[in-house]
Scaffold this motif. Structure first.
Motif, PDB file in Angstrom:
ATOM      1  N   PHE A   1       4.488 -15.774  -0.708  1.00  0.00           N
ATOM      2  CA  PHE A   1       3.129 -15.263  -0.335  1.00  0.00           C
ATOM      3  C   PHE A   1       3.369 -14.905   1.014  1.00  0.00           C
ATOM      4  N   ARG A   2       3.058 -13.561   1.311  1.00  0.00           N
ATOM      5  CA  ARG A   2       3.003 -13.063   2.947  1.00  0.00           C
ATOM      6  C   ARG A   2       1.561 -12.859   3.213  1.00  0.00           C
ATOM      7  N   ASN A   3       1.387 -12.946   4.619  1.00  0.00           N
ATOM      8  CA  ASN A   3       0.013 -12.744   5.211  1.00  0.00           C
ATOM      9  C   ASN A   3      -0.322 -11.401   5.143  1.00  0.00           C
ATOM     10  N   ARG A   4       0.507 -10.406   5.262  1.00  0.00           N
ATOM     11  CA  ARG A   4       0.205  -9.075   5.072  1.00  0.00           C
ATOM     12  C   ARG A   4       1.058  -8.416   3.946  1.00  0.00           C
ATOM     13  N   TYR A   5       0.123  -8.001   2.772  1.00  0.00           N
ATOM     14  CA  TYR A   5       0.670  -7.678   1.745  1.00  0.00           C
ATOM     15  C   TYR A   5       0.274  -6.436   0.902  1.00  0.00           C
ATOM     16  N   ASP A   6      -0.316  -5.819   1.950  1.00  0.00           N
ATOM     17  CA  ASP A   6      -0.936  -4.349   1.197  1.00  0.00           C
ATOM     18  C   ASP A   6       0.091  -3.493   0.737  1.00  0.00           C
ATOM     19  N   ALA A   7       1.058  -3.522   1.821  1.00  0.00           N
ATOM     20  CA  ALA A   7       2.370  -2.412   1.416  1.00  0.00           C
ATOM     21  C   ALA A   7       2.954  -2.837  -0.015  1.00  0.00           C
ATOM     22  N   LEU A   8       2.995  -4.294  -0.109  1.00  0.00           N
ATOM     23  CA  LEU A   8       3.547  -4.588  -1.544  1.00  0.00           C
ATOM     24  C   LEU A   8       3.002  -4.094  -2.843  1.00  0.00           C
ATOM     25  N   LEU A   9       1.604  -4.224  -2.680  1.00  0.00           N
ATOM     26  CA  LEU A   9       0.702  -3.780  -3.679  1.00  0.00           C
ATOM     27  C   LEU A   9       0.573  -2.391  -3.917  1.00  0.00           C
ATOM     28  N   GLU A  10       0.862  -1.578  -2.819  1.00  0.00           N
ATOM     29  CA  GLU A  10       0.785   0.106  -2.955  1.00  0.00           C
ATOM     30  C   GLU A  10       1.457   0.471  -4.166  1.00  0.00           C
ATOM     31  N   GLY A  11       0.875   1.237  -5.090  1.00  0.00           N
ATOM     32  CA  GLY A  11       1.425   1.815  -6.224  1.00  0.00           C
ATOM     33  C   GLY A  11       1.693   1.094  -7.206  1.00  0.00           C
ATOM     34  N   THR A  12       1.384  -0.147  -7.258  1.00  0.00           N
ATOM     35  CA  THR A  12       1.561  -1.231  -8.402  1.00  0.00           C
ATOM     36  C   THR A  12       0.420  -0.995  -9.450  1.00  0.00           C
ATOM     37  N   GLN A  13      -0.628  -0.790  -9.012  1.00  0.00           N
ATOM     38  CA  GLN A  13      -1.696  -0.744  -9.974  1.00  0.00           C
ATOM     39  C   GLN A  13      -2.172  -2.059 -10.280  1.00  0.00           C
ATOM     40  N   LEU A  14      -1.925  -2.995  -9.568  1.00  0.00           N
ATOM     41  CA  LEU A  14      -1.955  -4.333 -10.027  1.00  0.00           C
ATOM     42  C   LEU A  14      -3.805  -4.566  -9.395  1.00  0.00           C
ATOM     43  N   PRO A  15      -4.453  -5.125 -10.272  1.00  0.00           N
ATOM     44  CA  PRO A  15      -5.947  -5.076  -9.944  1.00  0.00           C
ATOM     45  C   PRO A  15      -6.268  -6.547  -9.225  1.00  0.00           C
ATOM     46  N   LEU A  16      -5.786  -6.550  -8.034  1.00  0.00           N
ATOM     47  CA  LEU A  16      -5.884  -7.570  -7.207  1.00  0.00           C
ATOM     48  C   LEU A  16      -6.435  -7.244  -5.771  1.00  0.00           C
ATOM     49  N   THR A  17      -7.133  -8.083  -5.118  1.00  0.00           N
ATOM     50  CA  THR A  17      -8.037  -7.687  -3.886  1.00  0.00           C
ATOM     51  C   THR A  17      -7.005  -7.543  -2.793  1.00  0.00           C
ATOM     52  N   PRO A  18      -7.260  -6.590  -2.118  1.00  0.00           N
ATOM     53  CA  PRO A  18      -6.350  -6.140  -0.784  1.00  0.00           C
ATOM     54  C   PRO A  18      -6.490  -7.037   0.157  1.00  0.00           C
ATOM     55  N   ASP A  19      -5.368  -7.064   1.078  1.00  0.00           N
ATOM     56  CA  ASP A  19      -5.347  -7.781   2.313  1.00  0.00           C
ATOM     57  C   ASP A  19      -6.589  -8.002   2.949  1.00  0.00           C
ATOM     58  N   ASP A  20      -7.103  -6.771   3.553  1.00  0.00           N
ATOM     59  CA  ASP A  20      -8.263  -6.970   4.488  1.00  0.00           C
ATOM     60  C   ASP A  20      -9.464  -6.444   3.851  1.00  0.00           C
ATOM     61  N   ASP A  21      -9.650  -6.923   2.552  1.00  0.00           N
ATOM     62  CA  ASP A  21     -10.987  -6.802   2.073  1.00  0.00           C
ATOM     63  C   ASP A  21     -12.134  -7.634   2.256  1.00  0.00           C
ATOM     64  N   GLY A  22     -13.150  -6.922   2.840  1.00  0.00           N
ATOM     65  CA  GLY A  22     -14.220  -7.643   3.397  1.00  0.00           C
ATOM     66  C   GLY A  22     -14.007  -8.174   5.136  1.00  0.00           C
ATOM     67  N   GLY A  23     -12.959  -7.725   5.498  1.00  0.00           N
ATOM     68  CA  GLY A  23     -12.447  -8.348   6.657  1.00  0.00           C
ATOM     69  C   GLY A  23     -11.808  -9.650   6.941  1.00  0.00           C
ATOM     70  N   ARG A  24     -11.274  -9.895   5.855  1.00  0.00           N
ATOM     71  CA  ARG A  24     -10.742 -11.016   5.644  1.00  0.00           C
ATOM     72  C   ARG A  24      -9.386 -11.225   5.886  1.00  0.00           C
ATOM     73  N   ARG A  25      -8.655 -10.332   6.663  1.00  0.00           N
ATOM     74  CA  ARG A  25      -7.307 -10.361   6.655  1.00  0.00           C
ATOM     75  C   ARG A  25      -6.508 -11.565   7.023  1.00  0.00           C
ATOM     76  N   ASP A  26      -7.441 -12.362   7.982  1.00  0.00           N
ATOM     77  CA  ASP A  26      -6.632 -13.511   8.388  1.00  0.00           C
ATOM     78  C   ASP A  26      -6.893 -14.625   7.248  1.00  0.00           C
ATOM     79  N   ARG A  27      -7.410 -14.582   6.296  1.00  0.00           N
ATOM     80  CA  ARG A  27      -7.714 -15.423   5.128  1.00  0.00           C
ATOM     81  C   ARG A  27      -6.943 -15.330   4.051  1.00  0.00           C
ATOM     82  N   THR A  28      -6.163 -14.257   3.820  1.00  0.00           N
ATOM     83  CA  THR A  28      -5.554 -13.822   2.666  1.00  0.00           C
ATOM     84  C   THR A  28      -3.732 -13.911   2.700  1.00  0.00           C
TER      85      THR A  28
END
Length: 636
Positions: free
Chosen positions: A201-228
């Protein structure tokens, strides 16, 4: 050409011949064309206290058809050296190791294509390892669950009092603190090897999700970057390759089963044609080895056709036999043969015994001949060949296979036949009788024998031939003669003054008592045609109003033949083609003698009848030997 196994073959000449050597090659690896991508997201839901469980989201996309997630392991022991500062653990029960409140594993939502999909969890309170087991969880499905995660701030491995040890735990685990936790996943798919992999698991993971079409919550969703925190794992599945093999062989008895003594055929091209495979598969081609064997290995699972590309030189298409895949029959023989269709090869399977049987055609030949009079059917040098005679060929079930007419040289021939049992039947021309036939000679595996008149039965194995069958014909005999008025009763007809007698019944009786009948024509002649060789008796039925005269013995082929009886000739011997002529029956018209018996008063016997007639006088008629042949009396 397909590789026959994981070996490379080559030949090296030696002074005493050729030796075969092998060199191991690296195994061919068949990969799925669409990678498998799994993602998991951790969301810390608390804001400084431990009032609710933390949320995880899990989903995957891609992979081979039928891929399912089997197991997912989330481990907070980031260094895998036992719990220590900075690691995370699962707080599922109050009173154990954990900070503030506790929250057990709980499914929030399970979105699946298969309503029977299931998820279960195994976790021990106060440990770092959560194991999820899945059933029928497919690509595009999504699991959301909650469980309380605490972070270790202070840790004394020697401390055994959980309450004391819990004082060093933080009930809130941020995304940065969960960074480094280990994510392990295992997958399965039909006809593929099981696939597994590991990531963190990585603290910043949006780059990992990019282009995958995985239906998962992005890193900074709702301003919770430090919580995901999130982990993305990409795997390439490996196909479990299949293989299929068989043999091209000489099916000598054409029964569709390879048996001892039926040799393999080398150098025959065989093609494997993919119809519907789990991944793209090229058309493959190979040739049979010295034993007639062929094999295709390391091929994509799926449905195939197996084609014998070229018929072996000189051979004809025989019977194919459908093989088995892992012991179960699979596929069918296409109409026309030389091709198996719908052969399904699952991953890791082996198809065997997809065999092509071939045969060498068989041949039958011979001729039809006529043996002249005085010759036997064995005298082939003097025999005359007959053109245009029909010869028919029947199979073992009595069905007509072919029919030919003899050529100018009297020969017939049946080519390109399947091995088996046949009956050869000749139609005797109407102007001939059947003679003695010869069954010919079999070359190769087979037997032949006469089967009644004008027929030969034969059994021929692959490549055999029946040669020099001889159907011999014989010319019929004839017998003729005449009935006439033998005026001078000398037994010799004078045509110019002894007239013929028409309408007389003549019977010809053979050795078996069979009677043939003829009637004399206007010229007094009779004739019997189409007679087989034999001994005959010729009988005249006496015409009404005539007396039997003398018979004159005829000639057969120029020589007197037979014995004379009353209105009968016996012991007439006719050979094939003989001609009997001039068997004559002479007949006589009866004469009349008349006179008077009277009184002759003057006794001069001059016949002037001057006296009265005398009635009742007995008159006798005697032949030349003095025998009384008739008696009468004078009238009034």
């Amino acid at each position: 050409m397909a590789r026959l196994g994981w070996w490379r073959f080559w030949r090296r000449r030696k002074s005493r011949g050729t030796a075969l050597h092998v060199e191991p090659l690296e195994k061919r690896c068949l990969m799925a064309t669409v990678p498998l991508v799994l993602g998991a997201v951790y969301i810390e839901d608390d804001t400084g206290a431990d009032h609710a469980g933390d949320t995880f989201e899990v989903s995957f996309v891609g992979g081979a058809a039928g891929t399912t997630l089997e197991q997912l392991v989330i481990d907070g022991d980031q260094d895998q050296d036992g719990l220590g500062r900075g690691d995370s653990l699962f707080d599922t029960q109050l009173g154990g190791l954990g900070a503030d409140a506790a929250s057990a594993f709980q499914i929030v939502s399970l979105q699946t294509a298969d309503p029977t999909a299931r998820v279960s969890a195994q976790v021990v309170d106060g440990t770092s390892r959560l194991v999820l087991s899945f059933e029928r969880f497919q690509a595009g499905d999504k699991l959301v669950f909650q469980i309380d995660v605490d972070e270790i701030e202070l840790w004394d491995p020697a401390e055994t009092d959980s309450a004391v040890a819990s004082e060093g735990l933080d009930p809130v685990t941020s995304g940065l603190e969960f960074h480094g936790s280990i994510l392990t996943a295992s997958f399965s798919a039909p006809w593929y090897e099981d696939a597994s992999g590991q990531t963190i698991f990585r603290n910043r993971y949006d780059a990992l999700l990019e282009g995958t079409q995985l239906p998962l919550t992005p890193d900074d969703d709702g301003g919770r970057r430090d919580r995901t925190a999130g982990g993305v794992l990409q795997l390439q599945q490996k196909v479990r390759p299949a293989e299929v093999s068989g043999t091209v062989y000489h099916d000598r008895n054409l029964n569709g089963r390879r048996e001892p003594g039926e040799e393999g055929l080398a150098g025959v091209p065989i093609r494997l044609v993919p119809v519907d495979t789990i991944e793209p598969q090229a058309v493959l081609e190979t040739v049979t080895d010295a034993e007639g064997h062929y094999a295709f290995v390391d091929v994509m699972p799926g449905s195939y056709e197996i084609v014998e590309v070229v018929q072996p030189a000189g051979y004809r298409d025989g019977l194919e036999s459908v093989g088995t895949v892992n012991g179960t029959p699979s596929g069918a023989i296409a109409p026309g043969g030389d091709r198996f269709v719908s052969v399904v090869l699952p991953g890791g399977s082996a198809g065997v015994d997809y065999d092509f049987g071939e045969y060498l055609p068989v041949r039958i030949d011979g001729w039809v001949q006529w043996a002249p009079r005085g010759e036997t059917c064995d005298d082939q040098d003097s025999a005359t060949r007959l053109q245009g005679v029909w010869v028919r060929l029947y199979d073992a079930d009595g069905r007509e296979v072919a029919a030919v007419q003899t050529g100018e040289d009297g020969t017939f021939r049946f080519d390109d036949l399947e091995p088996g049992e046949y009956r050869i039947v000749e139609e005797t021309p109407p102007e001939f009788f059947d003679g003695d036939d010869t069954p010919g000679q079999v070359f190769g595996d087979g037997t032949a024998a006469l089967d009644g008149n004008d027929a030969v039965t034969v059994r021929l194995g692959s490549g055999a031939s029946l040669e020099d069958v001889v159907f011999c014909e014989r010319s019929p005999a004839s017998l003729e003669g005449y009935v006439y008025h033998d005026r001078n009763n000398d037994g010799e007809r004078q045509v110019d003054r002894e007239e013929p007698i028409a309408g007389v019944r003549i019977e010809l009786v053979d050795e078996d008592g069979q009677v043939r009948v003829a009637t004399t024509d206007a010229e007094g002649r009779f004739r019997f045609d189409r007679l087989p060789a034999g001994t005959y008796r010729l009988v005249e039925r006496q015409p009404l109003g005539w007396l039997d005269g003398r018979e004159s013995l005829g000639r057969v082929d120029g020589a007197l033949q037979g014995d004379i009886g009353s209105d009968t000739f016996t012991s007439i011997v006719l050979d094939w083609g003989s001609r009997g002529v001039d068997y004559g029956f002479g007949e006589l018209l009866p004469g009349a003698i008349a006179g008077h018996v009277y009184a002759d008063p003057d006794g001069d016997c001059r016949g002037d009848h001057e006296g009265p007639p005398i009635a009742g006088v007995v008159i006798e008629l005697l032949d030349e030997n003095g025998t009384v042949i008739q008696t009468t009396q004078t009238d009034a």
